[in-house]
Design an enzyme around this catalytic site. Structure first.
Site, PDB file in Angstrom:
ATOM      1  N   CYS A 113     -30.637   7.988  -1.056  1.00 10.90           N
ATOM      2  CA  CYS A 113     -30.603   6.946  -2.079  1.00 10.90           C
ATOM      3  C   CYS A 113     -31.565   7.182  -3.239  1.00 10.90           C
ATOM      4  O   CYS A 113     -31.430   6.561  -4.295  1.00 10.90           O
ATOM      5  CB  CYS A 113     -30.874   5.597  -1.425  1.00 10.90           C
ATOM      6  SG  CYS A 113     -29.805   5.283   0.010  1.00 10.90           S
ATOM      7  N   HIS A 260     -31.253   1.337  -7.010  1.00 14.18           N
ATOM      8  CA  HIS A 260     -30.277   1.746  -6.007  1.00 14.18           C
ATOM      9  C   HIS A 260     -29.621   0.503  -5.424  1.00 14.18           C
ATOM     10  O   HIS A 260     -30.300  -0.451  -5.025  1.00 14.18           O
ATOM     11  CB  HIS A 260     -30.972   2.543  -4.906  1.00 14.18           C
ATOM     12  CG  HIS A 260     -30.182   2.629  -3.643  1.00 14.18           C
ATOM     13  ND1 HIS A 260     -28.905   3.172  -3.611  1.00 14.18           N
ATOM     14  CD2 HIS A 260     -30.456   2.228  -2.371  1.00 14.18           C
ATOM     15  CE1 HIS A 260     -28.448   3.103  -2.370  1.00 14.18           C
ATOM     16  NE2 HIS A 260     -29.367   2.536  -1.612  1.00 14.18           N
ATOM     17  N   ASN A 290     -22.317   0.472  -0.852  1.00 10.27           N
ATOM     18  CA  ASN A 290     -23.490   1.328  -1.032  1.00 10.27           C
ATOM     19  C   ASN A 290     -23.026   2.782  -0.981  1.00 10.27           C
ATOM     20  O   ASN A 290     -22.690   3.300   0.080  1.00 10.27           O
ATOM     21  CB  ASN A 290     -24.507   1.032   0.071  1.00 10.27           C
ATOM     22  CG  ASN A 290     -25.761   1.880  -0.016  1.00 10.27           C
ATOM     23  OD1 ASN A 290     -25.773   2.943  -0.640  1.00 10.27           O
ATOM     24  ND2 ASN A 290     -26.822   1.434   0.632  1.00 10.27           N
TER      25      ASN A 290
END
Length: 333
Positions: A113, A260, A290
């Protein structure tokens, strides 16, 4: 010193969509409305069985080459934790598939990430030191291949995607100072235990209880959600202060914030803790989930297209997660 700037961004998603309703059909006790409210995800794109991160990377890069001369590219860097092979590096294969010149550099780097932030930092370094004039930065991830079919918690969070970014020499420095951080003590809280050199992938792995009815094996992705949340809320506010200080800026100097896109609850918590106006803070993973290293460039592309950010704006980018690894920078659009 030679300066650098983000010139173009493209994204690519697989065709297959996994909706909350589809997950609910598999797990009738799973409350999709609560997941959508807390996690902020309703739909996510997932790869087919025979589709890989390289396929997504090629599609994203091909889109950007429709409007950019591929002969100008002299370096390819690919962020992925889903490589095509243990070796060779996926970036080398991507170079050949794209028909790029043979005098380009190419390598993968394994980050999750925080990967886009690190990738921008690497690209800036290559350009600032005159080792490259045009860098193709690709992020591509297929975490859904790492998740057990019975682990509906993680299946509800993650989606697959790829992005391609051109970073090029510019008259002005538009990629400003970076701050990075690492704490490998948190490695065990987001991990695929088997499949590397330490623990081989098991042919007949034991099915384990992953809490709240979720199931996984040691071949699958494991995420300790509470520990990841604790790490984030204790680490990221300081990271933001550090990157602002390093760039000699106040939080009021930032026109927009792109973090993120981990989940809605976490982002809401961070925004409120930092006292950032919701109109200046990106929070929208409803339709894609995500997508790990691709969340920040996807968000940046959407903000540019929706005129949430415009030429001359200062945007703070922040990535954090598996590793533990984190990083932030400020860019000028």
């Amino acid at each position: 010193m030679i300066n650098s700037k983000i010139k173009f961004i493209e994204s690519f998603f697989p065709e297959k969509v996994l909706t909350n309703d589809m997950i609910s059909m598999e797990f009738p006790t799973w409350d999709s409305s609560k997941i959508e409210e807390k996690v902020g995800v309703k739909n996510r794109y997932v790869v087919q069985e025979n589709e890989t991160a390289l396929d997504l990377a090629y599609s994203a890069a091909s889109k950007i080459l429709e409007r950019y001369d591929k002969n100008k590219i002299d370096f390819v860097i690919l962020c992925t934790q889903s490589p095509e092979y243990i070796l060779p590096t996926t970036a080398c294969i991507l170079q050949a598939k794209l028909g790029l010149n043979k005098n380009v550099g190419a390598f993968d780097f394994n980050l999750g990430c925080s990967g886009y932030i690190y990738g921008l930092g690497i690209a800036k370094s290559l350009i600032n030191t005159n080792m490259a004039k045009s860098v193709l930065l690709v992020t591509s991830e297929t975490y859904t291949k790492h998740i057990n079919k019975l682990d509906f918690a993680n299946r509800s969070i993650f989606g697959d995607a790829a992005t391609a970014t051109i970073i090029e020499v510019d008259e002005n420095e538009c990629l400003h100072e970076f701050v990075y951080g690492t704490d490998g003590n948190g490695a065990c809280n987001l991990i695929i235990p088997n499949g590397g050199a330490r623990n081989i992938r098991e042919d007949d792995p034991v099915l384990l209880d992953a809490q709240n009815g979720n199931k996984r094996t040691e071949n699958d992705l494991f995420m300790n959600g509470p520990e990841i949340f604790n790490f984030t809320i204790t680490t990221i506010p300081k990271l933001i202060n550090d990157v602002l200080q390093k760039n000699n800026l106040e939080i009021s100097d930032i026109d927009y914030f792109i973090f993120h896109q981990a989940n809605k609850f976490m982002l809401d918590y961070l925004r409120k803790k930092m006292k950032v106006d919701s109109e200046k803070f990106y929070n929208n993973i409803l339709e894609i989930g995500n997508t790990v290293s691709s969340t920040i460039p996807i968000a940046l592309k959407e903000c540019l297209e929706d005129n949430k950010v415009k030429t001359g704006d200062k945007v703070l980018l922040c990535g954090f997660g598996v590793g533990y690894s984190w990083g932030a920078t400020v860019i000028t659009i």
